[in-house]
Design a protein around this motif. Structure first.
Motif, PDB file in Angstrom:
ATOM      1  N   MET A  21       0.746  -1.357  -0.135  1.00 52.35           N
ATOM      2  CA  MET A  21       0.056   0.280   0.003  1.00 52.35           C
ATOM      3  C   MET A  21       0.888   1.214   0.052  1.00 52.35           C
ATOM      4  O   MET A  21       2.026   1.318   0.837  1.00 52.35           O
ATOM      5  N   PRO A  22       0.369   2.322  -0.733  1.00 52.38           N
ATOM      6  CA  PRO A  22       1.075   3.555  -0.521  1.00 52.38           C
ATOM      7  C   PRO A  22       1.389   4.114   0.724  1.00 52.38           C
ATOM      8  O   PRO A  22       0.333   3.845   1.585  1.00 52.38           O
ATOM      9  N   PRO A  23       2.393   4.911   1.062  1.00 52.29           N
ATOM     10  CA  PRO A  23       2.460   5.561   2.390  1.00 52.29           C
ATOM     11  C   PRO A  23       1.178   6.602   2.522  1.00 52.29           C
ATOM     12  O   PRO A  23       0.775   7.139   1.485  1.00 52.29           O
ATOM     13  N   VAL A  24       0.734   6.818   3.806  1.00 51.12           N
ATOM     14  CA  VAL A  24      -0.543   7.941   3.966  1.00 51.12           C
ATOM     15  C   VAL A  24       0.256   8.984   4.886  1.00 51.12           C
ATOM     16  O   VAL A  24       0.996   8.847   5.827  1.00 51.12           O
ATOM     17  N   VAL A  25      -0.044  10.210   4.395  1.00 49.75           N
ATOM     18  CA  VAL A  25       0.163  11.333   5.096  1.00 49.75           C
ATOM     19  C   VAL A  25      -1.026  12.076   5.360  1.00 49.75           C
ATOM     20  O   VAL A  25      -1.769  12.549   4.368  1.00 49.75           O
ATOM     21  N   VAL A  26      -1.107  12.616   6.593  1.00 49.05           N
ATOM     22  CA  VAL A  26      -2.315  13.276   7.109  1.00 49.05           C
ATOM     23  C   VAL A  26      -2.020  14.939   7.144  1.00 49.05           C
ATOM     24  O   VAL A  26      -0.649  15.244   7.504  1.00 49.05           O
ATOM     25  N   MET A  75       5.596  23.909   0.372  1.00 41.86           N
ATOM     26  CA  MET A  75       7.050  23.520   0.353  1.00 41.86           C
ATOM     27  C   MET A  75       7.459  22.527   1.583  1.00 41.86           C
ATOM     28  O   MET A  75       8.357  21.798   1.542  1.00 41.86           O
ATOM     29  N   ASP A  76       6.957  22.910   2.590  1.00 38.58           N
ATOM     30  CA  ASP A  76       7.388  21.980   3.847  1.00 38.58           C
ATOM     31  C   ASP A  76       6.726  20.769   3.609  1.00 38.58           C
ATOM     32  O   ASP A  76       7.692  19.686   3.996  1.00 38.58           O
ATOM     33  N   LEU A  77       5.767  20.358   3.363  1.00 40.54           N
ATOM     34  CA  LEU A  77       5.208  19.020   3.136  1.00 40.54           C
ATOM     35  C   LEU A  77       6.222  18.348   1.961  1.00 40.54           C
ATOM     36  O   LEU A  77       6.575  17.086   2.472  1.00 40.54           O
ATOM     37  N   LYS A  78       6.678  18.928   1.004  1.00 36.94           N
ATOM     38  CA  LYS A  78       7.686  18.109  -0.076  1.00 36.94           C
ATOM     39  C   LYS A  78       9.045  17.925   0.781  1.00 36.94           C
ATOM     40  O   LYS A  78       9.484  16.798   0.560  1.00 36.94           O
ATOM     41  N   ALA A  79       9.455  18.987   1.482  1.00 37.04           N
ATOM     42  CA  ALA A  79      10.705  18.726   2.453  1.00 37.04           C
ATOM     43  C   ALA A  79      10.443  17.573   3.313  1.00 37.04           C
ATOM     44  O   ALA A  79      11.487  17.108   3.534  1.00 37.04           O
ATOM     45  N   ILE A  80       9.391  17.572   4.079  1.00 38.49           N
ATOM     46  CA  ILE A  80       9.145  16.544   4.819  1.00 38.49           C
ATOM     47  C   ILE A  80       9.156  15.287   4.144  1.00 38.49           C
ATOM     48  O   ILE A  80       9.813  14.370   4.801  1.00 38.49           O
ATOM     49  N   LEU A  81       8.415  14.911   3.217  1.00 36.96           N
ATOM     50  CA  LEU A  81       8.658  13.653   2.337  1.00 36.96           C
ATOM     51  C   LEU A  81      10.082  13.362   2.132  1.00 36.96           C
ATOM     52  O   LEU A  81      10.620  12.231   1.932  1.00 36.96           O
ATOM     53  N   TYR A 101      -4.669  22.227   0.977  1.00 43.69           N
ATOM     54  CA  TYR A 101      -3.321  22.058   0.948  1.00 43.69           C
ATOM     55  C   TYR A 101      -2.857  20.803   0.171  1.00 43.69           C
ATOM     56  O   TYR A 101      -1.944  20.858  -0.566  1.00 43.69           O
ATOM     57  N   THR A 102      -3.684  19.621   0.499  1.00 43.85           N
ATOM     58  CA  THR A 102      -3.419  18.280  -0.379  1.00 43.85           C
ATOM     59  C   THR A 102      -3.546  18.690  -1.701  1.00 43.85           C
ATOM     60  O   THR A 102      -2.960  18.296  -2.665  1.00 43.85           O
TER      61      THR A 102
END
Length: 293
Positions: A21-26, A75-81, A101-102
């Protein structure tokens, strides 16, 4: 864990192990933090990796020196991934404002997103359909007094008593007040609220998602509380109908969409019906397994 992201410290909670399964991000809503998603994260982490995080100024994350920014949020979400080495496309679960935001993230980084779960999210339709309610709602959202009270310590003294009774048992009122409700929180909350309508204009310009799977989850009960803003019960019912119609319109984002009505739930579906979110994510994840190369 605490990550250094774009010159500020961001709290990230990563649990579970990689599976088919793909990872899940909330992505939480305005004023919300990762702690509120513990039940959902715990259950989903039995099936795949699950990541929750606190946006700058919320929860255990430091506020950004430059204040809240929609672009920085993406940008933060991309950096976290990147920092957590999640390279494969993820299922993004966005609640309320987090749904915007998603969608902005999926528009900018389509190859990083396997699918979207939109949980009672704000969108580009509702505010325009009920301009009177929108104006009155945002006129009451200033956090100036809360910022002042937090700076002089009043919020910490009385905060536990003013939290809503509807908080689930797993939420510690003491932790909510002492960790989440600090002076940075109310400053950032004010800044984010002031940019909600701008974010709705931005998301209206995003590209169609093609056949990328999208699930829209929304309660089947009325929950706008419009009567508290001076509207009649009949007007409130009409406003709630507009909210549900706007949620229904989100099915047009993709040719592969699902609309799920949740009984007996408020806007905080992760409190009232967390299993409904879990079931929708697993259903989408299992479907994506089948089409994986």
């Amino acid at each position: 864990m605490i990550l250094n992201i774009n010159n500020h410290k961001v709290h990230v909670q990563l649990s579970g192990n990689p599976t088919e399964m793909p990872p899940v991000v909330v992505v939480t809503g305005t004023g919300s933090w990762s702690y509120e998603w513990e039940l959902v994260q715990e259950e989903l982490s039995k099936h795949t990796q699950v990541l929750t995080y606190d946006r700058p100024g919320y929860g255990w994350s430091d506020a950004s020196a430059d204040g809240f920014s929609i672009d920085e949020t993406i940008m933060d979400l991309k950096a976290i991934l990147d920092e957590t080495n999640i390279d494969e496309p993820v299922i993004l679960v966005g609640h309320s404002q987090g749904g915007i935001y998603t969608r902005l993230f999926a528009d900018k980084y389509p190859d990083r997103v396997a699918g979207l779960i939109l949980v009672d999210t704000r969108n580009e339709f509702f505010s325009k359909e009920v301009p009177d309610f929108t104006e009155k709602f945002f006129a009451t959202q200033s956090q100036a007094m809360n910022k002042l009270l937090s700076k002089i310590g009043v919020v910490r003294l009385v905060g536990e008593n003013i939290l809503p009774e509807s908080l689930p048992e797993f939420i510690s009122r003491e932790k909510h007040v002492n960790v989440h409700w600090d002076s940075d929180f109310f400053t950032v909350l004010d800044q984010e609220i002031n940019q909600i309508l701008t974010s709705e204009e931005m998301v209206a310009k995003t590209k169609p998602l093609g056949d990328k799977p999208v699930t829209i989850i929304t309660p089947d009960t009325n929950h706008s509380s419009a009567t508290s803003f001076g509207f009649s019960a009949e007007e409130e019912a009409e406003i709630n109908n507009h909210w549900r119609d706007a949620q229904q319109q989100l099915t047009n984002l993709s040719t592969n969409s699902e609309f799920v009505l949740i009984p007996d739930s408020s806007h905080a579906v992760m409190y009232d019906q967390p299993e409904a979110i879990v079931e929708s994510v697993i259903r989408m994840g299992k479907g994506l397994e089948l089409v994986s190369p």
